[in-house]
Design a protein around this motif. Structure first.
Motif, PDB file in Angstrom:
ATOM      1  N   LEU A  10     -12.616  13.846 -19.805  1.00 38.50           N
ATOM      2  CA  LEU A  10     -12.857  13.800 -18.451  1.00 38.50           C
ATOM      3  C   LEU A  10     -13.825  12.911 -17.676  1.00 38.50           C
ATOM      4  N   ASP A  11     -14.577  12.322 -18.688  1.00 33.35           N
ATOM      5  CA  ASP A  11     -15.592  11.050 -18.159  1.00 33.35           C
ATOM      6  C   ASP A  11     -14.865   9.914 -17.914  1.00 33.35           C
ATOM      7  N   ILE A  12     -13.809   9.784 -18.635  1.00 27.42           N
ATOM      8  CA  ILE A  12     -12.887   8.622 -18.603  1.00 27.42           C
ATOM      9  C   ILE A  12     -12.365   8.654 -17.442  1.00 27.42           C
ATOM     10  N   ILE A  13     -11.657   9.748 -16.931  1.00 25.86           N
ATOM     11  CA  ILE A  13     -10.857  10.111 -15.808  1.00 25.86           C
ATOM     12  C   ILE A  13     -11.836   9.992 -14.442  1.00 25.86           C
ATOM     13  N   HIS A  14     -13.277  10.356 -14.461  1.00 24.92           N
ATOM     14  CA  HIS A  14     -13.921  10.172 -13.357  1.00 24.92           C
ATOM     15  C   HIS A  14     -14.466   8.895 -13.247  1.00 24.92           C
ATOM     16  N   HIS A  15     -14.578   8.038 -14.513  1.00 23.29           N
ATOM     17  CA  HIS A  15     -14.903   6.556 -14.409  1.00 23.29           C
ATOM     18  C   HIS A  15     -13.543   5.777 -13.662  1.00 23.29           C
ATOM     19  N   TYR A  16     -12.525   6.235 -14.127  1.00 19.22           N
ATOM     20  CA  TYR A  16     -11.452   5.750 -13.300  1.00 19.22           C
ATOM     21  C   TYR A  16     -11.115   5.843 -11.793  1.00 19.22           C
ATOM     22  N   ASP A  48     -12.094   4.362  -6.208  1.00 19.28           N
ATOM     23  CA  ASP A  48     -12.949   4.417  -5.089  1.00 19.28           C
ATOM     24  C   ASP A  48     -13.659   3.182  -4.520  1.00 19.28           C
ATOM     25  N   ARG A  49     -14.219   2.508  -5.673  1.00 17.03           N
ATOM     26  CA  ARG A  49     -14.999   1.390  -5.400  1.00 17.03           C
ATOM     27  C   ARG A  49     -14.074   0.333  -4.893  1.00 17.03           C
ATOM     28  N   VAL A  56     -10.325   5.971  -2.125  1.00 16.13           N
ATOM     29  CA  VAL A  56      -9.101   5.672  -2.469  1.00 16.13           C
ATOM     30  C   VAL A  56      -8.223   7.083  -1.954  1.00 16.13           C
ATOM     31  N   CYS A  57      -7.172   7.051  -1.561  1.00 18.71           N
ATOM     32  CA  CYS A  57      -6.067   8.057  -1.249  1.00 18.71           C
ATOM     33  C   CYS A  57      -4.692   7.765  -1.837  1.00 18.71           C
ATOM     34  N   GLU A  58      -3.868   8.582  -1.578  1.00 20.46           N
ATOM     35  CA  GLU A  58      -2.793   8.557  -2.431  1.00 20.46           C
ATOM     36  C   GLU A  58      -1.827   7.207  -1.670  1.00 20.46           C
ATOM     37  N   LEU A  59      -2.110   6.984  -0.510  1.00 13.09           N
ATOM     38  CA  LEU A  59      -1.389   5.892  -0.043  1.00 13.09           C
ATOM     39  C   LEU A  59      -1.813   4.271  -0.593  1.00 13.09           C
ATOM     40  N   ASP A  60      -3.133   4.370  -1.074  1.00 17.70           N
ATOM     41  CA  ASP A  60      -3.423   3.489  -1.775  1.00 17.70           C
ATOM     42  C   ASP A  60      -2.746   3.100  -3.094  1.00 17.70           C
ATOM     43  N   LEU A  61      -2.423   4.220  -3.609  1.00 15.89           N
ATOM     44  CA  LEU A  61      -1.720   4.217  -5.055  1.00 15.89           C
ATOM     45  C   LEU A  61      -0.246   3.842  -4.693  1.00 15.89           C
ATOM     46  N   ILE A  62       0.281   4.387  -3.698  1.00 15.54           N
ATOM     47  CA  ILE A  62       1.647   4.097  -3.406  1.00 15.54           C
ATOM     48  C   ILE A  62       2.008   2.568  -3.188  1.00 15.54           C
ATOM     49  N   TYR A  63       1.007   2.032  -2.261  1.00 14.03           N
ATOM     50  CA  TYR A  63       1.164   0.663  -1.774  1.00 14.03           C
ATOM     51  C   TYR A  63       0.787  -0.209  -2.544  1.00 14.03           C
ATOM     52  N   ASN A  64      -0.250  -0.013  -3.086  1.00 16.62           N
ATOM     53  CA  ASN A  64      -0.988  -0.965  -4.185  1.00 16.62           C
ATOM     54  C   ASN A  64      -1.030  -0.659  -5.519  1.00 16.62           C
ATOM     55  N   PHE A  65       0.122  -0.122  -5.996  1.00 22.63           N
ATOM     56  CA  PHE A  65       0.217   0.395  -7.549  1.00 22.63           C
ATOM     57  C   PHE A  65      -0.216  -0.433  -8.552  1.00 22.63           C
ATOM     58  N   HIS A  66      -0.010  -1.922  -8.124  1.00 25.73           N
ATOM     59  CA  HIS A  66      -0.106  -2.906  -9.313  1.00 25.73           C
ATOM     60  C   HIS A  66      -1.617  -3.074  -9.400  1.00 25.73           C
ATOM     61  N   LYS A  67      -2.334  -2.524  -8.433  1.00 18.67           N
ATOM     62  CA  LYS A  67      -3.800  -2.916  -8.285  1.00 18.67           C
ATOM     63  C   LYS A  67      -4.484  -1.557  -9.286  1.00 18.67           C
ATOM     64  N   ALA A  68      -3.677  -0.606  -9.100  1.00 18.69           N
ATOM     65  CA  ALA A  68      -4.363   0.743  -9.795  1.00 18.69           C
ATOM     66  C   ALA A  68      -3.969   0.455 -11.240  1.00 18.69           C
ATOM     67  N   GLU A 101     -13.663  -0.722 -21.861  1.00 16.52           N
ATOM     68  CA  GLU A 101     -14.681  -1.392 -20.913  1.00 16.52           C
ATOM     69  C   GLU A 101     -15.283  -0.269 -20.242  1.00 16.52           C
ATOM     70  N   SER A 102     -16.796  -0.005 -20.230  1.00 15.74           N
ATOM     71  CA  SER A 102     -17.209   0.952 -19.727  1.00 15.74           C
ATOM     72  C   SER A 102     -18.011   0.616 -18.529  1.00 15.74           C
ATOM     73  N   SER A 103     -18.202  -0.715 -18.455  1.00 17.90           N
ATOM     74  CA  SER A 103     -18.966  -0.821 -17.246  1.00 17.90           C
ATOM     75  C   SER A 103     -18.357  -1.099 -16.066  1.00 17.90           C
ATOM     76  N   ARG A 104     -18.969  -0.432 -14.991  1.00 18.90           N
ATOM     77  CA  ARG A 104     -18.264  -0.605 -13.696  1.00 18.90           C
ATOM     78  C   ARG A 104     -18.520  -1.838 -13.252  1.00 18.90           C
ATOM     79  N   ARG A 105     -19.581  -2.499 -13.223  1.00 21.35           N
ATOM     80  CA  ARG A 105     -19.810  -3.795 -12.860  1.00 21.35           C
ATOM     81  C   ARG A 105     -18.839  -4.737 -13.213  1.00 21.35           C
ATOM     82  N   THR A 106     -18.454  -4.708 -14.644  1.00 21.06           N
ATOM     83  CA  THR A 106     -17.421  -5.991 -15.398  1.00 21.06           C
ATOM     84  C   THR A 106     -16.243  -5.593 -14.820  1.00 21.06           C
TER      85      THR A 106
END
Length: 160
Positions: free
Chosen positions: A81-87, A92-93, A98-110, A125-130
């Motif tokens: 659950l923490d890994i899901i939240h981290h993702y 979001d960052r 983030v919304c569903e359209l971001d995942l549809i049109y920018n799936f390669h980034k996701a 990797e657990s570091s958000r900054r990295t």
């Protein structure tokens, strides 16, 4: 170990899948249909863990999207659950809420963010900054490649 990641919306449409275990295409379709039906039919007040085929499926709903990960029976559900939240926080960052359209049109980034987070079904990797730094570096490489391709295209047009 995480066997697969599935993101789908409330209507059951799959928005992203990542498979870390070997499944045939037919089996993947069957797994997606089966798990989507199970997860979407569960009430919001039920726990976010489902035992399925000798494995555990951990899911979490964020806005209109369900983030699901299938793990081994003896793995820690809360860590998953923490890994899901981290993702979701990384998405979001990057996409600024983030919304569903971001995942549809920018799936390669996701996918790229997920690949920086997980490697072969394990937390890489657990570091958000990295992760943010690596994704920004990838974006700059893509932009440089686009600029060079544009310049090359202009040179070819001039030569003709």
């Amino acid at each position: 170990m995480i066997h697969f990641v599935i993101l789908n919306n409330r209507q059951g449409k799959v928005r992203l899948t990542k498979w870390y275990s070997t499944y045939s295409q037919k089996e993947r379709s069957k797994v997606i249909r089966e798990l989507t039906g199970i997860i979407l039919s569960r009430g919001p007040k039920l726990c976010n863990f489902v035992e399925w085929r000798g494995l555990k499926v951990v899911y979490k709903r964020y806005a209109g999207l369900y983030f699901s990960m299938c793990i081994d029976q003896d793995d820690n559900e809360l860590e998953t659950l923490d890994i899901i939240h981290h993702y979701v926080e990384m998405l979001d960052r990057y996409f600024l809420n983030v919304c569903e359209l971001d995942l549809i049109y920018n799936f390669h980034k996701a996918y790229y963010i997920l690949d920086e987070l997980l490697l072969a079904g394990e937390l890489q990797e657990s570091s958000r900054r990295t992760i943010a730094r690596l994704v920004a570096a990838q974006d700059s490489l893509v932009e440089t490649a686009r600029e060079q391709a544009s310049l090359l295209g202009d040179l070819v047009k001039q030569a003709m």
